[in-house]
Design a protein around this motif. Sequence first.
Motif, PDB file in Angstrom:
ATOM      1  N   MET A   1    -115.488  20.363   7.521  1.00  0.00           N
ATOM      2  CA  MET A   1    -114.745  19.738   6.435  1.00  0.00           C
ATOM      3  C   MET A   1    -113.270  19.610   6.769  1.00  0.00           C
ATOM      4  SD  MET A   1    -116.483  18.607   4.145  1.00  0.00           S
ATOM      5  CE  MET A   1    -114.944  18.127   3.368  1.00  0.00           C
ATOM      6  N   PHE A   2    -112.736  18.471   6.437  1.00  0.00           N
ATOM      7  CA  PHE A   2    -111.305  18.271   6.545  1.00  0.00           C
ATOM      8  C   PHE A   2    -110.801  18.603   7.953  1.00  0.00           C
ATOM      9  CE2 PHE A   2    -112.074  20.110   2.186  1.00  0.00           C
ATOM     10  CZ  PHE A   2    -112.294  18.872   1.618  1.00  0.00           C
ATOM     11  N   GLY A   3    -111.695  18.453   8.928  1.00  0.00           N
ATOM     12  CA  GLY A   3    -111.384  18.884  10.279  1.00  0.00           C
ATOM     13  C   GLY A   3    -110.272  18.083  10.922  1.00  0.00           C
ATOM     14  N   SER A   4    -110.027  16.862  10.421  1.00  0.00           N
ATOM     15  CA  SER A   4    -109.027  16.036  11.073  1.00  0.00           C
ATOM     16  C   SER A   4    -107.604  16.374  10.621  1.00  0.00           C
ATOM     17  CB  SER A   4    -109.311  14.560  10.777  1.00  0.00           C
ATOM     18  OG  SER A   4    -109.238  14.350   9.389  1.00  0.00           O
ATOM     19  N   LEU A   5    -107.502  17.278   9.654  1.00  0.00           N
ATOM     20  CA  LEU A   5    -106.175  17.585   9.150  1.00  0.00           C
ATOM     21  C   LEU A   5    -105.513  18.686   9.940  1.00  0.00           C
ATOM     22  CD1 LEU A   5    -107.089  17.373   5.436  1.00  0.00           C
ATOM     23  CD2 LEU A   5    -105.504  15.909   6.641  1.00  0.00           C
ATOM     24  N   ALA A   6    -104.245  18.533  10.114  1.00  0.00           N
ATOM     25  CA  ALA A   6    -103.501  19.558  10.833  1.00  0.00           C
ATOM     26  C   ALA A   6    -103.400  20.818   9.982  1.00  0.00           C
ATOM     27  CB  ALA A   6    -102.103  19.037  11.138  1.00  0.00           C
ATOM     28  N   ALA A   7    -103.337  21.929  10.622  1.00  0.00           N
ATOM     29  CA  ALA A   7    -103.148  23.187   9.906  1.00  0.00           C
ATOM     30  C   ALA A   7    -101.900  23.852  10.440  1.00  0.00           C
ATOM     31  CB  ALA A   7    -104.351  24.095  10.100  1.00  0.00           C
ATOM     32  N   PHE A   8    -101.109  24.414   9.525  1.00  0.00           N
ATOM     33  CA  PHE A   8     -99.902  25.085  10.012  1.00  0.00           C
ATOM     34  C   PHE A   8     -99.966  26.578   9.765  1.00  0.00           C
ATOM     35  CE2 PHE A   8     -97.345  26.213   6.286  1.00  0.00           C
ATOM     36  CZ  PHE A   8     -97.995  25.515   5.282  1.00  0.00           C
ATOM     37  N   GLY A   9    -101.030  27.049   9.140  1.00  0.00           N
ATOM     38  CA  GLY A   9    -101.134  28.465   8.842  1.00  0.00           C
ATOM     39  C   GLY A   9    -101.992  29.192   9.855  1.00  0.00           C
ATOM     40  N   SER A  10    -102.532  30.339   9.411  1.00  0.00           N
ATOM     41  CA  SER A  10    -103.290  31.180  10.324  1.00  0.00           C
ATOM     42  C   SER A  10    -104.648  30.567  10.639  1.00  0.00           C
ATOM     43  CB  SER A  10    -103.483  32.557   9.707  1.00  0.00           C
ATOM     44  OG  SER A  10    -104.103  32.411   8.436  1.00  0.00           O
ATOM     45  N   THR A  11    -105.191  29.797   9.691  1.00  0.00           N
ATOM     46  CA  THR A  11    -106.493  29.189   9.922  1.00  0.00           C
ATOM     47  C   THR A  11    -106.298  27.843  10.601  1.00  0.00           C
ATOM     48  OG1 THR A  11    -107.269  30.195   7.917  1.00  0.00           O
ATOM     49  CG2 THR A  11    -108.638  28.475   8.849  1.00  0.00           C
ATOM     50  N   VAL A  12    -106.980  27.624  11.690  1.00  0.00           N
ATOM     51  CA  VAL A  12    -106.869  26.353  12.390  1.00  0.00           C
ATOM     52  C   VAL A  12    -108.190  25.620  12.255  1.00  0.00           C
ATOM     53  CG1 VAL A  12    -106.529  25.229  14.610  1.00  0.00           C
ATOM     54  CG2 VAL A  12    -105.223  27.279  14.028  1.00  0.00           C
ATOM     55  N   PHE A  13    -108.146  24.439  11.684  1.00  0.00           N
ATOM     56  CA  PHE A  13    -109.361  23.651  11.551  1.00  0.00           C
ATOM     57  C   PHE A  13    -109.629  22.922  12.857  1.00  0.00           C
ATOM     58  CE2 PHE A  13    -107.941  24.140   7.215  1.00  0.00           C
ATOM     59  CZ  PHE A  13    -109.119  24.499   6.594  1.00  0.00           C
ATOM     60  N   TYR A 288    -103.309  25.284   0.894  1.00  0.00           N
ATOM     61  CA  TYR A 288    -102.950  26.037   2.086  1.00  0.00           C
ATOM     62  C   TYR A 288    -104.198  26.331   2.889  1.00  0.00           C
ATOM     63  CZ  TYR A 288    -101.135  29.681   5.117  1.00  0.00           C
ATOM     64  OH  TYR A 288    -100.798  30.411   6.218  1.00  0.00           O
ATOM     65  N   PRO A 289    -104.273  26.192   4.216  1.00  0.00           N
ATOM     66  CA  PRO A 289    -103.163  25.896   5.124  1.00  0.00           C
ATOM     67  C   PRO A 289    -103.130  24.428   5.580  1.00  0.00           C
ATOM     68  CG  PRO A 289    -104.997  26.715   6.388  1.00  0.00           C
ATOM     69  CD  PRO A 289    -105.483  26.565   4.958  1.00  0.00           C
ATOM     70  N   ASN A 290    -103.590  23.504   4.740  1.00  0.00           N
ATOM     71  CA  ASN A 290    -103.580  22.100   5.140  1.00  0.00           C
ATOM     72  C   ASN A 290    -102.150  21.584   5.299  1.00  0.00           C
ATOM     73  OD1 ASN A 290    -106.134  21.604   2.699  1.00  0.00           O
ATOM     74  ND2 ASN A 290    -106.444  21.951   4.871  1.00  0.00           N
ATOM     75  N   ARG A 291    -102.011  20.572   6.162  1.00  0.00           N
ATOM     76  CA  ARG A 291    -100.780  19.793   6.201  1.00  0.00           C
ATOM     77  C   ARG A 291    -101.171  18.332   6.180  1.00  0.00           C
ATOM     78  NH1 ARG A 291     -97.270  17.079   9.422  1.00  0.00           N
ATOM     79  NH2 ARG A 291     -98.441  17.414  11.337  1.00  0.00           N
ATOM     80  N   LEU A 292    -100.645  17.603   5.228  1.00  0.00           N
ATOM     81  CA  LEU A 292    -100.937  16.178   5.154  1.00  0.00           C
ATOM     82  C   LEU A 292    -100.069  15.480   6.190  1.00  0.00           C
ATOM     83  CD1 LEU A 292    -100.965  15.737   1.256  1.00  0.00           C
ATOM     84  CD2 LEU A 292    -102.864  16.275   2.788  1.00  0.00           C
TER      85      LEU A 292
END
Lengths: 406, 219
Positions: A1-13, A288-292
């Motif tokens: 899910m939502f794998g194409s979104l960048a993550a800036f937190g501890s969880t990396v998609f 969190y931790p998504n980045r649009l």
Amino acid sequence: MFGSLAAFGSTVFKSAADAETTPSAGGVASADPTKVPGRLPSALGQRSAFENPGRILKTPALSGSSRTPLEALNGNLTPADLHFERHHAGIPNIDPDNYKLLIHGMVERPMAFSLADLKRFPATTRTCFIECAGNGDIGLDRSNIPDKVTPGQIDGLLSTSEWVGVALSTLFREVGIKAKASWFLAEGGDAAVMTRSVPCSKGWDDAMIAYCQNGEAIRPEQGYPARLLLPGWEGAMQIKWLRRMEFADRPFMSREETSHYTDPLPDDTARIFSFEMDAKSIITFPAYPNRLPNKGWWEISGLAWSGRGSITAVEISTDKGKTWQPAQLQRPVLSKCTTRFRHLWNWTGEETFLMSRAIDETGYVQPTLQQFIAARGPGTIYHTNCIRPWKVNRQGEVTFGLTEVV
Amino acid sequence: MSGFSRLAGFAACTRRRWSIFFVLVILPVSLLACDSQPESINPGRASDIPATSWPASFDIGRKATRSEIVAWDIDVNPDGQGLPEGSGTATSGAKTYASKCAACHGADGEGGVADRLVGREVGADFPFGRSYSSLSKKTIGTYWPYASTLFDYTNRAMPQDAPGSLTSDEVYGVVAFLLFKNDIISGDFVVNADTLHLVEMPARNRFVEDDRHGSSEVR
């Protein structure tokens, strides 16, 4: 899910695009899957190697709970292996052939039922949520409201399953509940021999003893081989590994309904037997931790639920609560079940706050933290259901925004 | 229903398709309709069950024996019902507490990896709903409404690493020790099946019924 979104937190998609060489269930992912024969059938399926959802564990893992990663899910059901856990003395290992449910007390016919007996009764099916009474207490310790928390860390003591079992009313008829009986003690076969008192009226209404979860036997973590299911009521009452029910004309005053799972109020009293879960909702994307990565059209999505019946509306604010628009509700909308909501949003790229509020069939509207504390006082930890805001900054980074909305 | 109509319209395009539709869809549906199984197989709610079409008893399960009920019926109630033979005092309980409880709950019940049990700094007051931080002052002495609960829980679930291993005398002793440490009973008070229900807990009258009921009001 939502794998194409960048993550800036501890969880990396992970995304499929950047995982070309990640080992998959069948080996290494193919550069061109249309040119290589695929994997053969197997007895037991497994997730794509590119999908690695997991329950959220506390550290250290000695704690008796784990949370559903709400941010990793879509739709309405919780995969059984991601259903949240809450147990008070570990998960017992019960042989279904030795399982016994004992019913006694104020009944005409004290009886014992095997698992096969329970399964032989006419079955009933219900899709509903189970939520721990302590779910979402984040924010009450106002000196310590974190901003880098995921939806699952906030509200992951919530899961939804399709349950099959026998209606409690069917067993009530079979043993003959005496007219004087108004409560029953439900007791688990775990090392806590966990007990709660339940009003008989819930048994006549919609309670059941469940032995199936999402089409298969209940998982050990959820009460294998049979558990009590009390739709819409706090999870701790829905005794797992159910082994005994004793009927009486008064509640039993067990530890878990007196010293715990009661709600102190500002007038120096505490609410006891607060069973129903108030209407609540949480946006699970973006969170969190998504980045649009850019402005423009995004679909806000989340879950809403009420222990008092159906969700009739979910309203979304994309301007920090100034204005509210109705979200779309995924059908079917079921009573005492989670409801997936979605709302299309055109992000201008400016900093803002996203909020959702659930409205249920009784007309109840999910309160803000301020409204909640005004009604309940600052000392409640159970049954916390205030609005959960998410802050989106100009970089598209999403954080929990409760401190800035209050 | 709309899906059904679409399917019917499609199937009616040709006679052959229609006959296939009859065999595959209509026939099984009508067979189901003739089936004597009541619609009670999958009721959404217990109250939807057409109980009138059910037998008075399904004759499933068996009569519980007296001995199996006694073996499992361990709950102890506020009126003292369910308490076993035996007794204990704060003195006898202090030894058991030190060896079986103190490692998790602290030498004086001050708490550790497990809950705090002892403490009366709020006196007979009940300030827990006034501030989040006051929740840490919840103890048996300040928050538990019934002494019976202490016996019931200790007996069924403690100690954590060997639940159900204490003798009745040991449980009575631990109960007496914790009530004494919370300034609720004296050091020589003998706790047994006749006396436990007489113990008055400071928080006994602090609990009120749930007055939430949905509607537009937040409670």
